[in-house]
Scaffold this motif. Structure first.
Motif, PDB file in Angstrom:
ATOM      1  N   LEU A 127       0.851  -1.185   0.000  1.00  0.00           N
ATOM      2  CA  LEU A 127       0.000   0.000   0.000  1.00  0.00           C
ATOM      3  C   LEU A 127       0.887   1.236   0.000  1.00  0.00           C
ATOM      4  O   LEU A 127       1.803   1.362   0.823  1.00  0.00           O
ATOM      5  N   VAL A 128       0.611   2.140  -0.922  1.00  0.00           N
ATOM      6  CA  VAL A 128       1.413   3.357  -1.035  1.00  0.00           C
ATOM      7  C   VAL A 128       0.478   4.510  -1.380  1.00  0.00           C
ATOM      8  O   VAL A 128      -0.564   4.311  -2.020  1.00  0.00           O
ATOM      9  N   GLN A 129       0.854   5.695  -0.961  1.00  0.00           N
ATOM     10  CA  GLN A 129       0.063   6.873  -1.307  1.00  0.00           C
ATOM     11  C   GLN A 129       0.350   7.322  -2.730  1.00  0.00           C
ATOM     12  O   GLN A 129       1.436   7.057  -3.274  1.00  0.00           O
ATOM     13  N   ALA A 130      -0.610   7.980  -3.300  1.00  0.00           N
ATOM     14  CA  ALA A 130      -0.412   8.517  -4.645  1.00  0.00           C
ATOM     15  C   ALA A 130       0.829   9.399  -4.669  1.00  0.00           C
ATOM     16  O   ALA A 130       1.078  10.176  -3.740  1.00  0.00           O
ATOM     17  N   GLY A 131       1.606   9.244  -5.731  1.00  0.00           N
ATOM     18  CA  GLY A 131       2.859   9.970  -5.851  1.00  0.00           C
ATOM     19  C   GLY A 131       4.055   9.199  -5.329  1.00  0.00           C
ATOM     20  O   GLY A 131       5.203   9.597  -5.570  1.00  0.00           O
ATOM     21  N   GLY A 132       3.798   8.115  -4.626  1.00  0.00           N
ATOM     22  CA  GLY A 132       4.867   7.315  -4.059  1.00  0.00           C
ATOM     23  C   GLY A 132       5.447   6.325  -5.054  1.00  0.00           C
ATOM     24  O   GLY A 132       5.082   6.317  -6.242  1.00  0.00           O
ATOM     25  N   SER A 133       6.366   5.496  -4.553  1.00  0.00           N
ATOM     26  CA  SER A 133       7.073   4.539  -5.392  1.00  0.00           C
ATOM     27  C   SER A 133       7.063   3.153  -4.761  1.00  0.00           C
ATOM     28  O   SER A 133       6.966   3.017  -3.538  1.00  0.00           O
ATOM     29  N   LEU A 134       7.170   2.169  -5.620  1.00  0.00           N
ATOM     30  CA  LEU A 134       7.357   0.784  -5.197  1.00  0.00           C
ATOM     31  C   LEU A 134       8.281   0.106  -6.188  1.00  0.00           C
ATOM     32  O   LEU A 134       8.310   0.476  -7.370  1.00  0.00           O
ATOM     33  N   ARG A 135       9.012  -0.880  -5.708  1.00  0.00           N
ATOM     34  CA  ARG A 135       9.820  -1.700  -6.599  1.00  0.00           C
ATOM     35  C   ARG A 135       9.387  -3.153  -6.442  1.00  0.00           C
ATOM     36  O   ARG A 135       9.494  -3.721  -5.355  1.00  0.00           O
ATOM     37  N   LEU A 136       8.923  -3.718  -7.517  1.00  0.00           N
ATOM     38  CA  LEU A 136       8.541  -5.124  -7.522  1.00  0.00           C
ATOM     39  C   LEU A 136       9.717  -5.968  -7.985  1.00  0.00           C
ATOM     40  O   LEU A 136      10.527  -5.526  -8.816  1.00  0.00           O
ATOM     41  N   SER A 137       9.786  -7.168  -7.457  1.00  0.00           N
ATOM     42  CA  SER A 137      10.812  -8.117  -7.867  1.00  0.00           C
ATOM     43  C   SER A 137      10.141  -9.392  -8.349  1.00  0.00           C
ATOM     44  O   SER A 137       9.063  -9.747  -7.881  1.00  0.00           O
ATOM     45  N   CYS A 138      10.798 -10.059  -9.265  1.00  0.00           N
ATOM     46  CA  CYS A 138      10.309 -11.344  -9.761  1.00  0.00           C
ATOM     47  C   CYS A 138      11.512 -12.269  -9.873  1.00  0.00           C
ATOM     48  O   CYS A 138      12.360 -12.077 -10.740  1.00  0.00           O
ATOM     49  N   ALA A 139      11.565 -13.240  -9.001  1.00  0.00           N
ATOM     50  CA  ALA A 139      12.660 -14.207  -8.994  1.00  0.00           C
ATOM     51  C   ALA A 139      12.222 -15.461  -9.745  1.00  0.00           C
ATOM     52  O   ALA A 139      11.170 -16.027  -9.454  1.00  0.00           O
ATOM     53  N   ALA A 140      13.020 -15.861 -10.707  1.00  0.00           N
ATOM     54  CA  ALA A 140      12.688 -17.013 -11.541  1.00  0.00           C
ATOM     55  C   ALA A 140      13.621 -18.173 -11.231  1.00  0.00           C
ATOM     56  O   ALA A 140      14.794 -17.977 -10.919  1.00  0.00           O
ATOM     57  N   SER A 141      13.089 -19.367 -11.342  1.00  0.00           N
ATOM     58  CA  SER A 141      13.900 -20.567 -11.140  1.00  0.00           C
ATOM     59  C   SER A 141      13.331 -21.702 -11.975  1.00  0.00           C
ATOM     60  O   SER A 141      12.161 -21.709 -12.336  1.00  0.00           O
ATOM     61  N   GLY A 142      14.179 -22.643 -12.298  1.00  0.00           N
ATOM     62  CA  GLY A 142      13.733 -23.832 -13.005  1.00  0.00           C
ATOM     63  C   GLY A 142      13.766 -23.747 -14.516  1.00  0.00           C
ATOM     64  O   GLY A 142      13.374 -24.689 -15.200  1.00  0.00           O
ATOM     65  N   PHE A 143      14.227 -22.615 -15.048  1.00  0.00           N
ATOM     66  CA  PHE A 143      14.364 -22.512 -16.501  1.00  0.00           C
ATOM     67  C   PHE A 143      15.494 -21.542 -16.813  1.00  0.00           C
ATOM     68  O   PHE A 143      15.946 -20.786 -15.962  1.00  0.00           O
ATOM     69  N   THR A 144      15.931 -21.567 -18.053  1.00  0.00           N
ATOM     70  CA  THR A 144      17.029 -20.701 -18.471  1.00  0.00           C
ATOM     71  C   THR A 144      16.488 -19.306 -18.716  1.00  0.00           C
ATOM     72  O   THR A 144      15.840 -19.035 -19.725  1.00  0.00           O
ATOM     73  N   PHE A 145      16.780 -18.450 -17.801  1.00  0.00           N
ATOM     74  CA  PHE A 145      16.208 -17.104 -17.759  1.00  0.00           C
ATOM     75  C   PHE A 145      16.427 -16.345 -19.058  1.00  0.00           C
ATOM     76  O   PHE A 145      15.522 -15.708 -19.589  1.00  0.00           O
ATOM     77  N   ASP A 146      17.638 -16.426 -19.584  1.00  0.00           N
ATOM     78  CA  ASP A 146      18.006 -15.616 -20.743  1.00  0.00           C
ATOM     79  C   ASP A 146      17.252 -16.006 -22.002  1.00  0.00           C
ATOM     80  O   ASP A 146      17.191 -15.227 -22.953  1.00  0.00           O
ATOM     81  N   ASP A 147      16.691 -17.207 -22.029  1.00  0.00           N
ATOM     82  CA  ASP A 147      16.026 -17.701 -23.231  1.00  0.00           C
ATOM     83  C   ASP A 147      14.583 -17.229 -23.361  1.00  0.00           C
ATOM     84  O   ASP A 147      13.922 -17.523 -24.356  1.00  0.00           O
ATOM     85  N   TYR A 148      14.096 -16.529 -22.372  1.00  0.00           N
ATOM     86  CA  TYR A 148      12.687 -16.171 -22.337  1.00  0.00           C
ATOM     87  C   TYR A 148      12.468 -14.660 -22.356  1.00  0.00           C
ATOM     88  O   TYR A 148      13.281 -13.902 -21.817  1.00  0.00           O
TER      89      TYR A 148
END
Length: 125
Positions: free
Chosen positions: A10-31
């Protein structure tokens, strides 16, 4: 195969967030790795993606300038930096991986390939 999205909140309007997505089980660079968002009752929307073919990053036109996607291939992780957030950015954000064309996937956000569980972003006015 797993994609784990995190960083929502939850963030106020004007604010910032950073989302992360960690991948496993496949070759990341190929996708092509994409971020998508969806509000209950509304269609899924493409946010941004990184192309596996050339490493270029693409954005939904309406989000350019506020959102920045990056990747750390060594960590098999992509990030979505969201600045100047607006209440209309409220949605569940998903990361996904597939072999689709990056730019096409943003326009036609098909649910195919590998998808994470989503992380809720709520922007209050």
């Amino acid at each position: 195969v797993q994609l784990q999205a995190s960083g929502g909140g939850l963030v106020q309007a004007g604010g910032s967030l950073r989302l992360s997505c960690a991948a496993s089980g496949f070759t990341f660079d190929d996708y092509t790795i994409g971020w998508f968002r969806q509000v209950p009752g509304k269609e899924r929307e493409g946010v941004s993606c990184i192309s596996s073919s050339d490493g270029n990053t693409h954005y939904a036109e309406s989000l350019k300038g506020r959102f920045t996607m990056s990747s750390d291939n060594a960590k098999n992780t992509v990030y979505l930096q969201m600045n100047s957030l607006k209440p209309e950015d409220t949605a569940v954000y998903y990361c996904a991986a597939d072999h689709l064309s990056c730019s096409s996937w943003l326009i036609f956000p098909l649910r195919r390939g590998y998808w994470g569980q989503g992380t809720q972003v709520t922007v209050s006015s």
